[in-house]
Enzyme design. Structure first.
Site, PDB file in Angstrom:
ATOM      1  N   GLU A  64       1.114  -1.221  -0.068  1.00 30.69           N
ATOM      2  CA  GLU A  64      -0.094   0.112   0.096  1.00 30.69           C
ATOM      3  C   GLU A  64       0.682   1.281  -0.089  1.00 30.69           C
ATOM      4  OE1 GLU A  64      -1.325   3.330   1.916  1.00 30.69           O
ATOM      5  OE2 GLU A  64      -0.651   0.960   3.296  1.00 30.69           O
ATOM      6  N   ASP A 121       0.671   4.009  -3.125  1.00 32.59           N
ATOM      7  CA  ASP A 121       0.272   5.444  -2.876  1.00 32.59           C
ATOM      8  C   ASP A 121       1.320   6.055  -3.671  1.00 32.59           C
ATOM      9  OD1 ASP A 121      -1.324   7.755  -1.267  1.00 32.59           O
ATOM     10  OD2 ASP A 121       0.745   8.118   0.186  1.00 32.59           O
ATOM     11  N   ASP A 161      -7.256   1.267   0.265  1.00 27.96           N
ATOM     12  CA  ASP A 161      -5.639   0.732   0.667  1.00 27.96           C
ATOM     13  C   ASP A 161      -5.799  -0.378   0.180  1.00 27.96           C
ATOM     14  OD1 ASP A 161      -4.776   2.706   2.045  1.00 27.96           O
ATOM     15  OD2 ASP A 161      -4.842   1.503   4.380  1.00 27.96           O
ATOM     16  N   GLU A 189      -5.131   0.728  -3.124  1.00 25.24           N
ATOM     17  CA  GLU A 189      -2.936   1.244  -3.365  1.00 25.24           C
ATOM     18  C   GLU A 189      -2.131   0.369  -3.691  1.00 25.24           C
ATOM     19  OE1 GLU A 189      -3.037   5.549  -1.779  1.00 25.24           O
ATOM     20  OE2 GLU A 189      -2.719   3.429   0.047  1.00 25.24           O
TER      21      GLU A 189
END
Length: 498
Positions: free
Chosen positions: A259, A263, A334, A337
């Site tokens: 994650e 991101d 999340d 991501e």
């Protein structure tokens, strides 16, 4: 004579012995003979005795090996707490070995499952990237064949383990004809029929995904590494209490690191494609648009469009958990991501392919933003930078006092500036809002230009005024005095002679 012989023969035995004892030659012979007799007797006794001695020496030597020399100095090694800990460890060792034998398949069955990870429960896949399952299968194999294992090799097993290596590590297992091993029978489980396999996660046909530009969402880019794919859908709560795993093993099981990577990649790739798409956007506009595309609410929508939330494995108690529901948006975001991070790690797709996929996902949001009336996402090139000049050329002259006034400045709740286009002593002809004063003034001028009746009214008024009669705005000269005969505006915007 005869009687004499008789008498002589009748000598007593002790008399003869006495004579023999007194005869030196007889004595010597007797001594010699006695020596021989004793010697032979001694030899016989000695030979039988020596055999017994040799045997007893051998037995004593073997006994000595098994005995600790009593003369060794005494060392008090054991302490109560350490002894209890040691006993506990032994009990756990025996218990653990029994669990391994009861639960683990042999090496042949383990290898078959390792090669078919797409057909097993997706939550199990990360375990095949660690050493424990393979080690257990090798111990089980030796147990089935009643073969001993060199315990000194147990400590170094993890060091020798390499993910993807199909060969056994223990030498004792390497020497076995593994093909001759029977397959282990699986342990029956009540929930074994309700598992989701790795291959079943996010199938295109099940999620209605497509490759068409007109239909949204676009076709999902697949992750080929099943261990990575499984990690995407494993929440940290699933392994937090697994104390037998090292920190590194835990981090490579849940989706937090993926994650984090996803991101960063998401922000970078989004920045790159909106930077290319909107060459006239300034830094503020690009930042605002990127926020609109990658905020948690939007990422949650993306994840749910693919049904990702349905596959999340988590031990969080969802029932009546306000904190969970408050952060559920983030948990779901999340996953999206983490999926991007796994795509990068998987290396099946290039960054350009991932960027193109993200661009197609974001397009509906981009289009909606461009349609908004706040001017934040409007191309600067779309503004008529000559709007003020055009307006003045149609209706403006000195006495009209065409000017622009800021009537609202940006606030935390509303980042827009509003400007009014006014004439005379404060008559508002049009309004414009944008991210700064300059653009808001242009929008206000555009707003006035769009009002045909207003343009016609003031254009006619200007045409009716002789050019020589209005040399100063509002009939004022440089000293501020009114000039008689000049043209000005009344309170309602009407023309009047001063």
């Amino acid at each position: 004579m005869g009687s004499a012989k008789k008498v002589k023969s009748k000598r007593s035995h002790h008399e003869i012995d006495a004579d023999e004892n007194n005869d030196p030659s007889i004595k010597k012979h007797k001594r010699h003979s006695n020596k021989k007799e004793k010697s032979s007797k001694h030899k016989t006794k000695k030979s039988s005795h020596s055999k017994k001695e040799k045997k007893s020496k051998k037995s004593r030597k073997s006994d000595d090996k098994d005995k600790i020399n009593e003369d060794e100095p005494f060392v008090g090694f054991y302490q109560y707490s350490k002894t209890i800990e040691l006993e506990h460890a032994v009990a756990k060792f025996v218990e653990a070995y029994k669990v391994i034998v009861d639960l683990s398949p042999n090496f042949k069955t383990f290898s078959l499952n390792e090669m078919n990870q797409g057909k097993i429960d997706f939550q199990l896949v990360p375990s095949f990237s660690r050493y424990q399952l393979k080690f257990a299968s090798e111990l089980k194999t030796l147990h089935e064949l009643n073969k001993a294992v060199d315990l000194s090799k147990i400590e170094t097993y993890e060091e020798k383990y390499t993910k993807g290596n199909k060969q056994p590590i223990l030498e004792e297992v390497k020497d076995i004809d593994l093909d001759s091993l029977p397959l282990s029978k699986p342990i029956s489980s009540a929930d074994s029929q309700n598992i989701t396999t790795s291959a079943e996660i996010l199938l295109d046909e099940e999620n209605g995904l497509n490759s068409s530009d007109e239909v949204w969402p676009p076709k999902l880019l697949p992750i080929n590494d099943l261990a990575l794919k499984s990690r995407v859908f494993t929440h940290k709560s699933m392994v937090n209490n697994k104390l037998f795993l090292s920190d590194k093993q835990m981090m490579n099981t849940h989706n937090e690191r993926l994650e984090f990577l996803g991101d960063s990649v998401l922000n970078t790739l989004t920045t790159m494609f909106i930077y290319k798409m909107f060459p006239s956007y300034d830094e503020g506009q690009l930042t605002k648009l990127r926020i609109a595309l990658v905020n948690n609410q939007k990422l949650k929508e993306y994840a749910e469009a693919y049904g990702m939330e349905k596959f999340l494995s988590s031990s969080i108690n969802h029932e009546n958990d306000k904190k969970y529901y408050g952060g559920k948006q983030k948990v779901t975001a999340d996953i999206f991501e983490a999926y991007i991070g796994a795509l990068v790690q998987d290396k099946t797709h290039t960054l350009d392919e991932i960027q193109e996929w993200l661009k197609r996902i974001a397009m509906p949001t981009i289009k909606n933003s461009l349609k908004s009336n706040d001017g934040l996402f409007k191309e600067n090139d779309d503004f008529d930078v000559n709007a003020k000049r055009r307006l003045y050329s149609l209706i403006g002259y000195a006495a009209l006092n065409l000017h622009y006034e800021v009537i609202k400045r940006p606030t935390a709740g509303d980042p827009l500036t509003t400007v009014a286009c006014k004439v005379g002593e404060g008559i508002t002809l049009g309004l414009g809002s944008a991210k700064n004063t300059k653009l808001a003034g242009i929008k206000a001028a555009e707003n006035v230009l769009s009002k045909k009746d207003v343009i016609e009214k003031y254009a006619n008024q200007r045409a009716a005024i002789p050019r020589t009669e209005s040399s100063f705005k509002d009939g004022d000269n440089k000293t501020g005095e009114k000039i008689k005969g000049s043209i000005g505006f009344g309170a309602n915007g009407e023309l009047r002679l001063l």
